[in-house]
Write an enzyme that holds these catalytic residues in place. Structure first.
Site, PDB file in Angstrom:
ATOM      1  N   GLU A 164       0.848  -1.189   0.000  1.00 61.15           N
ATOM      2  CA  GLU A 164       0.000   0.000   0.000  1.00 61.15           C
ATOM      3  C   GLU A 164       0.887   1.244   0.000  1.00 61.15           C
ATOM      4  O   GLU A 164       1.988   1.238   0.568  1.00 61.15           O
ATOM      5  CB  GLU A 164      -0.898   0.003   1.255  1.00 61.15           C
ATOM      6  CG  GLU A 164      -1.768   1.255   1.357  1.00 61.15           C
ATOM      7  CD  GLU A 164      -2.861   1.175   2.426  1.00 61.15           C
ATOM      8  OE1 GLU A 164      -2.952   0.151   3.136  1.00 61.15           O
ATOM      9  OE2 GLU A 164      -3.628   2.150   2.542  1.00 61.15           O
ATOM     10  N   ASN A 223      -6.667   1.658   2.751  1.00 59.64           N
ATOM     11  CA  ASN A 223      -7.381   2.926   2.938  1.00 59.64           C
ATOM     12  C   ASN A 223      -6.943   3.967   1.896  1.00 59.64           C
ATOM     13  O   ASN A 223      -7.724   4.821   1.490  1.00 59.64           O
ATOM     14  CB  ASN A 223      -7.138   3.472   4.345  1.00 59.64           C
ATOM     15  CG  ASN A 223      -7.707   2.557   5.425  1.00 59.64           C
ATOM     16  OD1 ASN A 223      -8.591   1.738   5.161  1.00 59.64           O
ATOM     17  ND2 ASN A 223      -7.208   2.690   6.645  1.00 59.64           N
ATOM     18  N   ASN A 268     -12.171  -0.743  -0.894  1.00 58.25           N
ATOM     19  CA  ASN A 268     -11.515  -1.264   0.305  1.00 58.25           C
ATOM     20  C   ASN A 268     -12.302  -0.894   1.553  1.00 58.25           C
ATOM     21  O   ASN A 268     -12.665   0.284   1.729  1.00 58.25           O
ATOM     22  CB  ASN A 268     -10.106  -0.656   0.427  1.00 58.25           C
ATOM     23  CG  ASN A 268      -9.397  -1.097   1.702  1.00 58.25           C
ATOM     24  OD1 ASN A 268      -9.036  -2.271   1.841  1.00 58.25           O
ATOM     25  ND2 ASN A 268      -9.227  -0.184   2.646  1.00 58.25           N
ATOM     26  N   GLU A 269     -12.581  -1.861   2.391  1.00 61.81           N
ATOM     27  CA  GLU A 269     -13.177  -1.641   3.724  1.00 61.81           C
ATOM     28  C   GLU A 269     -14.261  -0.557   3.703  1.00 61.81           C
ATOM     29  O   GLU A 269     -14.213   0.391   4.497  1.00 61.81           O
ATOM     30  CB  GLU A 269     -12.089  -1.298   4.748  1.00 61.81           C
ATOM     31  CG  GLU A 269     -11.160  -2.458   5.013  1.00 61.81           C
ATOM     32  CD  GLU A 269     -10.226  -2.269   6.201  1.00 61.81           C
ATOM     33  OE1 GLU A 269     -10.112  -1.144   6.735  1.00 61.81           O
ATOM     34  OE2 GLU A 269      -9.609  -3.276   6.609  1.00 61.81           O
ATOM     35  N   TYR A 297      -6.845  -8.348  12.038  1.00 63.63           N
ATOM     36  CA  TYR A 297      -5.544  -8.072  12.663  1.00 63.63           C
ATOM     37  C   TYR A 297      -5.634  -8.442  14.129  1.00 63.63           C
ATOM     38  O   TYR A 297      -6.663  -8.216  14.773  1.00 63.63           O
ATOM     39  CB  TYR A 297      -5.195  -6.586  12.536  1.00 63.63           C
ATOM     40  CG  TYR A 297      -4.942  -6.154  11.110  1.00 63.63           C
ATOM     41  CD1 TYR A 297      -3.727  -6.432  10.486  1.00 63.63           C
ATOM     42  CD2 TYR A 297      -5.911  -5.463  10.392  1.00 63.63           C
ATOM     43  CE1 TYR A 297      -3.486  -6.021   9.177  1.00 63.63           C
ATOM     44  CE2 TYR A 297      -5.672  -5.057   9.079  1.00 63.63           C
ATOM     45  CZ  TYR A 297      -4.459  -5.337   8.476  1.00 63.63           C
ATOM     46  OH  TYR A 297      -4.219  -4.945   7.184  1.00 63.63           O
ATOM     47  N   GLU A 354      -6.443  -9.078   3.896  1.00 64.17           N
ATOM     48  CA  GLU A 354      -5.600  -8.399   4.889  1.00 64.17           C
ATOM     49  C   GLU A 354      -5.640  -9.247   6.146  1.00 64.17           C
ATOM     50  O   GLU A 354      -6.713  -9.450   6.722  1.00 64.17           O
ATOM     51  CB  GLU A 354      -6.105  -6.984   5.202  1.00 64.17           C
ATOM     52  CG  GLU A 354      -5.839  -5.987   4.106  1.00 64.17           C
ATOM     53  CD  GLU A 354      -6.180  -4.546   4.497  1.00 64.17           C
ATOM     54  OE1 GLU A 354      -5.999  -4.174   5.680  1.00 64.17           O
ATOM     55  OE2 GLU A 354      -6.642  -3.818   3.611  1.00 64.17           O
ATOM     56  N   GLN A 388       1.394  -6.159   5.788  1.00 66.78           N
ATOM     57  CA  GLN A 388       1.727  -5.872   4.423  1.00 66.78           C
ATOM     58  C   GLN A 388       3.092  -6.499   4.116  1.00 66.78           C
ATOM     59  O   GLN A 388       3.553  -7.296   4.943  1.00 66.78           O
ATOM     60  CB  GLN A 388       1.736  -4.357   4.204  1.00 66.78           C
ATOM     61  CG  GLN A 388       0.340  -3.765   4.490  1.00 66.78           C
ATOM     62  CD  GLN A 388       0.133  -2.327   4.036  1.00 66.78           C
ATOM     63  OE1 GLN A 388       1.025  -1.706   3.474  1.00 66.78           O
ATOM     64  NE2 GLN A 388      -1.045  -1.769   4.292  1.00 66.78           N
TER      65      GLN A 388
END
Ligand code: AHR
Length: 500
Positions: free
Chosen positions: A26, A71, A171-172, A243, A291, A350
């Site tokens: 990212e 993000n 994304n999200e 996460y 992720e 990442q």
């Protein structure tokens, strides 16, 4: 403590999928700038890419790489990153309160992708942008030529189309922190229309709709049901993000993080299958767990800068991983492999510097974190079929998940060579576990090699000066006799036993 597992080829879950071993780059912190790209580094190649990072990416066995966010993508104008670098604008990156210099864009990333032998997984911006910009990017990347965007790509030096197969639809979008966050209905409608239009340009692409950004999101489950209600016909995957970190010194719960990942996968599969049943569809939606990692989100450098400070490539999310973190990463890989029937892609988030297995010094060395090792071993040694194991292990009590077995494990078996590899974690913080493996269903095997990653101090972290002290070492206790293998697994350890 004693535990036993039984290996039987009859319990085949599905194939080992290369895309399980994907990662993520990212535009965040030092992932791109001074991470994959650093013209000042001694190892920089003619395009400014760090050769040492490319070599470590290959050593890790990375398959796909998701790009450019995250993000970041929800405010990104992809066309800022093409054409002569000197003409590219500098922009505010609202996601990470940084300045994006646009030195690396899609053409540079595709060069890096080819050099690192990885498959790109491209995300489009559905935060501040919509269908048209997604179509423009797809045309730029995948149409051979003869149109505005495809000819621009050729003029920018890429004669052949990139033919990128995997595309993430935003994304999200469930996260209030996301620029342009939407409700499930708003996002589902937009994603379905974007997907249909993108398939008109290139019917061969594979599309990922955004699922929940964590299992504790208030809309978890309902989000998946609603989004797939709109997009089931148009997409191939629903994403999942998770996460984990050790909180308030609760190591026991942290080591059991994969219990949450198992629950996450089960719940998303249930939601997807509910929509399938309601729509009377044959097609199944699979998971892109795009992720996942350990991330100490409360650390100071997880917070972006504020005010008038908009730095280029600041230090952000540079977690230093210890031995326990590596064991958790290993156990999350076990969970992903075990659900290879429905998890068809995954990305360790990442790749470099930002919550990453690979670290770099700007203009200096590159080195491996502890979490590098379980990933590299799983990616390089898992071949053939994934086998579900019958596991019988004592439980320990955790504050978050109640009783959890001290051992978790999965096996792979290569039907051609007959080689069986067992990946196992010992989550006990105090006890060695004597593991007994019933091999009667796979006779004639002997130990080809066994390793353990552990340390008397589970808080040990690697540095640029010493990234080898907790590399996996030979576990000399592994042996086979009378159709049973055995090995002693140290407390808080990641273990690999190869039999053939
Ligand atoms: O990987 C770091 C961030 O975590 C990503 O940008 C975002 O998608 C997630 O919240």
């Amino acid at each position: 403590l004693h535990a036993s597992v039984s290996v039987d080829p009859a319990f085949r879950v599905g194939p080992v999928r290369r895309r399980t071993f994907g990662s993520f780059v990212e535009h965040l912190g030092r992932c791109v700038y001074t991470g994959i790209h650093d013209p000042e580094a001694p190892s920089a190649d003619e395009d400014g890419f760090r050769r040492d990072v490319i070599d470590l990416t290959r050593e890790l066995g990375i398959s796909t790489v998701r790009y450019p966010g995250g993000n970041f993508v929800s405010g990104y104008r992809w066309e800022d990153g093409i054409g002569p670098v000197a003409d590219r604008p500098r922009r505010l990156d609202l996601a990470w309160h940084s300045t994006e210099p646009n030195i690396v864009g899609v053409d540079e990333f595709m060069k890096w992708s080819a050099k690192s032998g990885t498959e790109p997984m491209m995300a489009v911006n559905l935060g501040t942008r919509g269908i048209q910009e997604a179509l423009d990017l797809l045309e730029y990347c995948n149409v051979p030529g003869g149109t505005h965007w495809s000819d621009l790509r050729r003029a920018n030096g890429a004669e052949d189309p990139y033919r990128i197969r995997m595309w993430c639809l935003g994304n999200e979008m469930d996260g209030p922190w996301q620029v342009g966050a939407r409700t499930a209905d708003e996002y589902g409608r937009l994603a379905a229309r974007t997907a249909s239009a993108m398939r008109m340009v290139d019917p061969g692409i594979e599309l990922v709709a955004c699922g929940s950004s964590a299992s504790m999101m208030p809309t978890f489950g309902e989000w998946e049901r609603t989004v797939l209600g709109h997009t089931h016909e148009q997409v191939d995957y629903i994403s999942a993000h998770a996460y984990y970190f050790e909180e308030d010194g609760d190591l026991g719960s942290f080591l059991a993080s994969s219990v949450d990942m198992d629950h996450f996968i089960e719940s998303v599969v249930a939601a997807a299958d509910l929509v399938r049943a309601q729509k009377k569809e044959k097609k199944r939606i699979h998971l892109s767990f795009d992720e996942w990692n350990v991330w100490y989100q409360k650390r100071a450098d997880s917070k972006p800068p504020t005010g008038d400070d908009w730095p280029v490539a600041p230090v952000l999310l540079e977690d230093r991983y210890n031995v326990a973190d590596a064991v958790v990463v290993g156990s999350l890989l076990i969970s992903l492999l075990r659900r290879t029937d429905r998890v068809h892609a995954a990305s360790l988030a990442q790749l470099v510097n930002v919550i990453a297995p690979i670290m770099t010094e700007p203009g200096g060395r590159a080195w491996r974190q502890t979490t590098f090792h379980p990933f590299a071993q799983a990616s390089n040694l898992a071949h053939g079929d994934v086998l579900r194991l019958a596991i019988d292990a004592p439980e320990y009590e955790t504050a978050r998940f109640g009783g959890v077995p001290v051992i978790d494990a999965v096996a792979t078996r290569d039907p051609e060579s007959g080689e069986v590899v067992i990946f196992a974690v010992n989550r006990s913080t105090t006890d060695e576990v004597a593991l007994d493996v019933d091999l009667r269903a796979v006779p004639g095997l002997r130990v080809l090699g066994a390793t353990s990653l552990s340390n008397p101090d589970h808080t040990w972290s690697a540095t640029a000066d010493d990234d080898a002290s907790v590399a996996p070492v030979a576990n000399t206790t592994a042996s086979v006799a009378d159709g049973r293998a055995s090995a002693l697994l140290p407390p808080v350890s990641w273990n690999v036993i190869r039999l053939g």
